[in-house]
Enzyme design. Sequence first.
Site, PDB file in Angstrom:
ATOM      1  N   GLY A 600       0.841  -1.194   0.000  1.00  0.00           N
ATOM      2  CA  GLY A 600       0.000   0.000   0.000  1.00  0.00           C
ATOM      3  C   GLY A 600       0.868   1.232   0.000  1.00  0.00           C
ATOM      4  N   PHE A 604       2.250   9.935   2.360  1.00  0.00           N
ATOM      5  CA  PHE A 604       3.388  10.132   3.248  1.00  0.00           C
ATOM      6  C   PHE A 604       4.341   8.935   3.277  1.00  0.00           C
ATOM      7  CE2 PHE A 604      -0.471  12.075   4.998  1.00  0.00           C
ATOM      8  CZ  PHE A 604      -0.130  13.405   4.821  1.00  0.00           C
ATOM      9  N   GLY A 605       3.859   7.757   2.952  1.00  0.00           N
ATOM     10  CA  GLY A 605       4.720   6.595   3.039  1.00  0.00           C
ATOM     11  C   GLY A 605       4.096   5.395   2.398  1.00  0.00           C
ATOM     12  N   LYS A 606       4.615   4.240   2.725  1.00  0.00           N
ATOM     13  CA  LYS A 606       4.130   3.014   2.119  1.00  0.00           C
ATOM     14  C   LYS A 606       4.376   1.852   3.062  1.00  0.00           C
ATOM     15  CE  LYS A 606       8.473   2.973  -0.464  1.00  0.00           C
ATOM     16  NZ  LYS A 606       9.087   3.073  -1.796  1.00  0.00           N
ATOM     17  N   ASP A 818      -9.564   6.078  14.364  1.00  0.00           N
ATOM     18  CA  ASP A 818      -9.885   5.805  12.962  1.00  0.00           C
ATOM     19  C   ASP A 818     -10.282   4.343  12.813  1.00  0.00           C
ATOM     20  OD1 ASP A 818     -10.297   6.119  10.296  1.00  0.00           O
ATOM     21  OD2 ASP A 818      -8.193   6.313   9.735  1.00  0.00           O
TER      22      ASP A 818
END
Length: 1087
Positions: A600, A604-606, A818
């Site tokens: 994914g 901002f990142g993976k 979340d």
Amino acid sequence: MGTPPRTFLILGCFLTGPLLTLCQLPLPTIVPNRNEMVVQLNSNFTLKCSGDSEVSWQYPVTEGSHRIDIRHEENNSGLFVTVLEVGNASAAHTGMYVCYYNHTQVEDGEVEGKDIYIYVPDPDMPFVPSLPEDQFILVEEGDPTVIPCRTSDPSAEVTLVNSLDKPVYAFYDSKQGFVGNFLAGPYTCKTMVKGVEFKSDEFLIYILRATSQLPVEIEALKTVYKTGETIVVTCVVFDNEVVNLQWNYPGKVKEKGLIKLDDIKVPSQKLVYMLTIPDVLVKDTGDYECTARHATKEVKENKKVVITVHDKGFIHLEPQFSPLEAVNLHEVKNFVVDVQAYPAPKMYWLKDNVTLIENLTEIVTSSNRVQETRFQSVLKLIRAKEEDSGTILWLLKNEDEIKRYTFSLLIQVPALILDLMDDHQGSAGRQTVRCLAEGTPLPDVEWLVCKDIKKCSNDTSWTLLTNNISDIHMEAHLDERNMVESQVTFQKVEETLAVRCVARNDLGAVTRELKLVAPTLRSELTVAAAVLVLLVIVIISLIVLVIIWKQKPRYEIRWRVIESISPDGHEYIYVDPMQLPYDSRWEFPRDGLVLGRILGSGAFGKVVEGTAYGLSRSQPVMKVAVKMLKPTARSSEKQALMSELKIMTHLGPHLNIVNLLGACTKSGPIYIITEYCFYGDLVNYLHKNRDNFLSRHPEKPKKDLDIFGMNPADESTRSYVILSFENTGEYMDMKQADTTQYVPMLERKEGSKYSDIQRSVYDRPASYKKKSLSESEVKNLLSDDGSEGLSLLDLLSFTYQVARGMEFLASKNCVHRDLAARNVLLAQGKIVKICDFGLARDIMHDSNYVSKGSTFLPVKWMAPESIFDNLYTTLSDVWSYGILLWEIFSLGGILYPGMMVDSTFYNKIKSGYRMAKPDHATNEVYEIMVKCWNNEPEKRPSFYHLSEIVESLLPGEYKKSYEKIHLDFLKSDHPAVTRMRGDCDNAYIGVTYKNEDKIKDRESGFDEQRLSADSGYITPLPDIDPVSEDELGKRNRHSSQTSEESAIETGSSSSTFIKREDETIEDIDMMDDIGIDSSDLVEDSFL
């Protein structure tokens, strides 16, 4: 027979009576001879009076005192006899009966004679009726008076009360009434007869003030009339009503006029007399006078008013300004007109034939009456403007006449220079300067020049230009807008000079200046100006880029640890994750990690699929998920990732969260190594297995899929992040950085640092060693075999496991913020694991997240207090849990179908709107959702109670199976578990327990942890003491031989290696080459 001597005596008195006062007759006699007598009600009584002269009777006259008969009788003794007979006597006959001689003089209504008082007691009428004129009592100020409330029964007890129903004490005589000095006002008498209260008529006492003058006022509604109207004049007399009033007016001789006593107002002691004269004529003009005289005193007062009658109405104007008025710009000016008119006229102000409305903002008109026939109208200019110039008409009209007055208004405007410009004509140096000016009156324009630029601030350095100069030409004219345009032309400009334009009129003068530059200097100035403009553009661009950079959303971890600061736990603070300790035991060598495909990728990142070597003895090779930032990450985002790492180390292991396995924080970018979940996120899993679920539950028809917002065959349109194995996005550069010491990754076969991990044994679900349950559905709930499909019990299992995972986070005072199906992963064995996948999700382009300032929020999953008050607690996670249930039982449907996140959405949430029951939820499940969606957070159930409720919906054997798997996980040598125990052996982090009692302690600690999940305080699990070195040595000696056996016995995270169908011999060879025994290769069944 001669006349008796008595007869002669009487006759003599009659003859001499008027002259001789000493000759008086004896009083008449009454039979019965008594002073008073009581007569029974409805009886008859007779009174006989006899005297030496003719006699008469005076008897009480009241309402109902009829049936009285008087007759005269003959008497041989020479007396005059009169008989009074009363039949059917009543209380009205009570009173004084007097017999008197006819020649007796009456004074003040009383006569001298013989009297007798008769009482006729009536229990229904205890008070003798009185005449209306007796009820109004006039008395001189200071004199005593009588309130004549007489009783028909002499023995009655009477009380006097005033208007406030308060008793008034005074002397009472049943024959007269109350006697005394009383204040002005109404009075009433009361008495009791056989327990019943009776009241007399009300008596009003009016006191005549002793005054030497009469206050008189005369009033006229109007003093000016025209023929045919009606004159009304009122005369008012104050303070005394006993007056005689007389009118004198021009038409009195002809008895023209009606006089009326209008009203009597006792409290104000005022008499109003009104004189009305209809259909007046001009000859009715004159003085109207009223004269008041006191009835008892010699006091007289008169007042008059002059009335004028005109043949018809009239209007006379007296303007206070001239026909031409000049007003300076912005001046405040009043235009006043005085008017004499009758009847009252209507007045209008018009400007250029347009009516001006009263109370405008800048032109105000007003009209008011000064006197009866005098008026004043005012036009007020507030900050006069140039467009106010024009013709003003003042119009007046009434029933008989129309008058007009017109004047011109001129707004004087100071001179103003609108523009001053130069016109370059050729390269020979000829230049023209134009000056455009306006004003009222039109201004005159003059030109001056200054050749010494440095001294131009001094007015003496300026020279007036004229047309006499040979190389200068000046001209002026009016343009089509009635403005003065003047220009001066210089045939040649050899050096820089200043030119001044002066515009002047009566209100003042204004100037503007410019510089004329020689042609040789103009090109240099042009270049300098261009450079300056470019510099300004660059600076502005940099500022815009900085602002955009600062407004760009930054990555922040959604999980937060809170600390209670109040006894009830309602007040809390966020714990700064950077203040949490980081244990170096979590550090993992970079050369033991091989990265693979991207699972994914976000803004901002993976998250990258990876293989870790040496995490534990039982699992030398383990497939993991590695979370990292993009190379362009800012320092704040690196700090956020480090905060996430510290929170995960603080939480510790749990079956239903994505557990931390290790981290790389030194000598390179930060890597967070976590468990790898085979089935990806729960949304993707539910979508893929939806058809399978519907086929297993035919009672749930395949309805239209509006709730999913997509075509079932087109899964590419889903808005959720799907954790597929796409090889998209760039890998993070693993090479040594220029400025840091970098430990390179351990090169494997063929020197590749990045391994494209194939589907091998790590993709295959492991098997658990567990007892057989009585129900087939229960057997498959925690099954490793994905071919069993998706059932309703699976949905309940997912619900239960999420509740247990959130219960664990709550026990650690961790708020998720979340919680959604996209942040719930599914591992082998259908084990649910909660995570925060925000780093690897492009939330800026994800419709599930709504922009709020510099961050993006999952509004549809958030509790009202989080949306509107920015308040996040475990109870707000409970709301999100209810939303998650809706996602699960709608098989990944879109929340709030058809609703956009806008003001309407927010208003509906505030007003209590909630989603309807999803298709596949039972009533019991939907009741759980509704409880989670309570608008009052404190009324929502805790995660502990939620897990209890969901557990009651599952088969009885389910909890036993789940608890065994969870306990086996905590007993296993899973890296997340072993790193939380002690560092017993630097070479091997394995299962190091002193004895089984510690395991039981951990179990009991977990139960206590569940009970304290809502306590608001962090309750860590009890530490497990390491075993002794001797026992450790014994276990280590046998570990290589029994690793497979121990893995099977734990039943939690390891299983023996079995070759899969898609596995190749090359995979086995690769592991043999690096010295790993494939028989020892195990894999965590929860990954």
